[in-house]
Design a protein around this motif. Structure first.
Motif, PDB file in Angstrom:
ATOM      1  N   LEU A 162      -0.859   6.563  -5.261  1.00 51.55           N
ATOM      2  CA  LEU A 162      -0.048   7.002  -4.139  1.00 51.55           C
ATOM      3  C   LEU A 162       1.332   7.493  -4.551  1.00 51.55           C
ATOM      4  N   LEU A 163       2.025   6.682  -5.367  1.00 52.57           N
ATOM      5  CA  LEU A 163       3.401   7.032  -5.698  1.00 52.57           C
ATOM      6  C   LEU A 163       3.517   7.823  -6.984  1.00 52.57           C
ATOM      7  N   HIS A 164       2.508   7.742  -7.854  1.00 50.12           N
ATOM      8  CA  HIS A 164       2.707   8.283  -9.192  1.00 50.12           C
ATOM      9  C   HIS A 164       2.169   9.699  -9.366  1.00 50.12           C
ATOM     10  N   VAL A 193      -1.646   2.411  -8.791  1.00 52.90           N
ATOM     11  CA  VAL A 193      -1.959   2.997  -7.493  1.00 52.90           C
ATOM     12  C   VAL A 193      -1.427   4.432  -7.455  1.00 52.90           C
ATOM     13  N   GLY A 216       2.949  12.258  -8.135  1.00 51.96           N
ATOM     14  CA  GLY A 216       3.841  12.831  -7.146  1.00 51.96           C
ATOM     15  C   GLY A 216       3.470  12.117  -5.860  1.00 51.96           C
ATOM     16  N   SER A 217       4.151  12.305  -4.804  1.00 54.34           N
ATOM     17  CA  SER A 217       3.774  11.630  -3.577  1.00 54.34           C
ATOM     18  C   SER A 217       2.880  12.533  -2.736  1.00 54.34           C
ATOM     19  N   ALA A 246       0.275  11.161  -0.240  1.00 55.73           N
ATOM     20  CA  ALA A 246       0.796  10.674   1.034  1.00 55.73           C
ATOM     21  C   ALA A 246       1.302  11.829   1.889  1.00 55.73           C
TER      22      ALA A 246
END
Lengths: 199, 199, 199
Positions: C152-154, C150, C156-157, C160
């Motif tokens: 979203l977190l990888h 996913v 960089g953020s 989000a």
């Protein structure tokens, strides 16, 4: 739906569970240094863990998610997740904190979920299911966000067993006439202890 | 929402789909011996497969999930999942049972989901989407729980094709005046046959 | 719930976001030739990206998902996903198109989600959360369908961050008296620009 609830979940109990979940999630994510989760990522995982089980619980119950409709949940989750991230530097060995926090978070979310289901007149067996899913839902979301294998089935099934045992205990106590707050405390204790002993 | 439904889903049909899904899920999970899924894990996967598509369907339709509000669904799912787990020792080659069960489960959940969408006056095209998602939702949850690649896109897309074809057939038949129960039986048959032939 | 909404989301804005999301999802999935996603799989990913964030938004808001209750969303998503799949042959280097489309899709879904939350009288902080989740929900579903980590977190953020920044900007502008449509345009611009500059 039910207008005359026999009881409602105290806001303080829900916020305590949210705060503990957020601290634990941020600590857990921050411990994954090899996966290059940055500080913001750790906070997001904390917030996800804190709110995920609660959202899932309300969706299963057919209710509008309280963490969105209410004002405090998100704020508490964000502040607690920042706190958890900062705590990482204070503690040399995080395992000792993460595990008890995890056990207590599961216990609280399970008891709150089961109590809320009963208060909406959900029958006993599905109420246990709602409690168990509310208990482990946040952790499952955490694992999905971190791309970890979902712990539910692989850590032995003791995660789920601990959650379901506490929920079933709570429902049984209520059935024999114990008040919901007392039964909830017993449910939290059973789930937390089972999870701690299971390691 | 709609108070005067032109028809309702028979409880027996839903419970049959739940039971078949639970047996299939537990058999499927139990066949993963190399992943060390224990007996309880297999039961959990069975219950997840049995109830997952139904919950997803009701959420998409904006309804409170019936498997939580009703009494029987969870009980039937748990008992059937235990049965499925026990059956593993009886059958030497599980593939021969899992595949037809899978096909029939998809067919039943698809037809029930499409019929329920129509009964809530969802327009034809989204009703097909709801039916297709109800059909494959349980299997997707099973794969997520087992950390398998989600089969939907990788087994060719025939899973989704079979589910959508049956749902679209059902909607078309209803549009030309066939009663919903008859159209649902035709939809189940088309989805099941497509899935079986696709192997 | 609220019967006298101060404003409603224009259907055209929602359909534009759905169409752009579907084109982008199908292009993105089609670019994964090594994963053997077939044409139908690419269309399914496009539809999932186009509708996923919207469904998640409505579930968080406790509303029946509009993409199911309404007639046009699914149709537009399917047609646009087919278009996206066909476009693959026209463009040698898809990256140049996918990225701006991705940025604009996130911006639109974020602004629509935040506006809808405000219109339902969700408090400011959770309204930002709903907007951010609506923005990135479709992309998360796309990644789950493709079995990708996913993003979203990888990545960089910043995914989000871009989504939350736009949502927070929108809420702040509304709080100081800017009309929702104007604030929404500013939110779309901020999210899209942040996402584009973040590469």
């Amino acid at each position: 739906m039910t207008q005359s609830l026999p009881f409602t979940i105290p806001l303080a109990a829900e916020l305590a569970a949210v705060a503990l979940g957020a601290v634990q999630g941020a600590l857990f994510a921050g411990a994954f240094t090899e996966r290059r989760i940055d500080a913001l990522g750790a906070v997001l995982v904390g917030v996800g863990l804190a709110l995920g089980g609660s959202v899932l619980r309300d969706l299963l119950l057919g209710e509008a998610p309280v963490v969105i409709r209410g004002q405090w949940y998100v704020l508490v989750a964000v502040v607690a997740a920042f706190l958890g991230m900062s705590l990482q530097r204070l503690f040399a060995r995080l395992d000792r904190i993460i595990l008890p926090l995890d056990a207590l978070t599961i216990g609280l979310f399970g008891a709150i979920g089961t109590s809320k289901a009963l208060s909406l007149e959900v029958p006993a067996v599905p109420a246990v299911v709602v409690g168990a899913i509310a208990a482990v839902g946040g952790s499952m979301l955490r694992d999905l966000m971190l791309n970890l294998p979902v712990a539910l089935l692989h850590v032995g099934s003791l995660y789920a067993v601990a959650a379901a045992a506490g929920a079933a205990f709570l429902v049984s106590l209520v059935a024999v006439g114990v008040t919901v707050p007392d039964a909830a405390i017993a449910g939290v204790a059973l789930t937390t202890a089972t999870r701690l002993l299971a390691v």
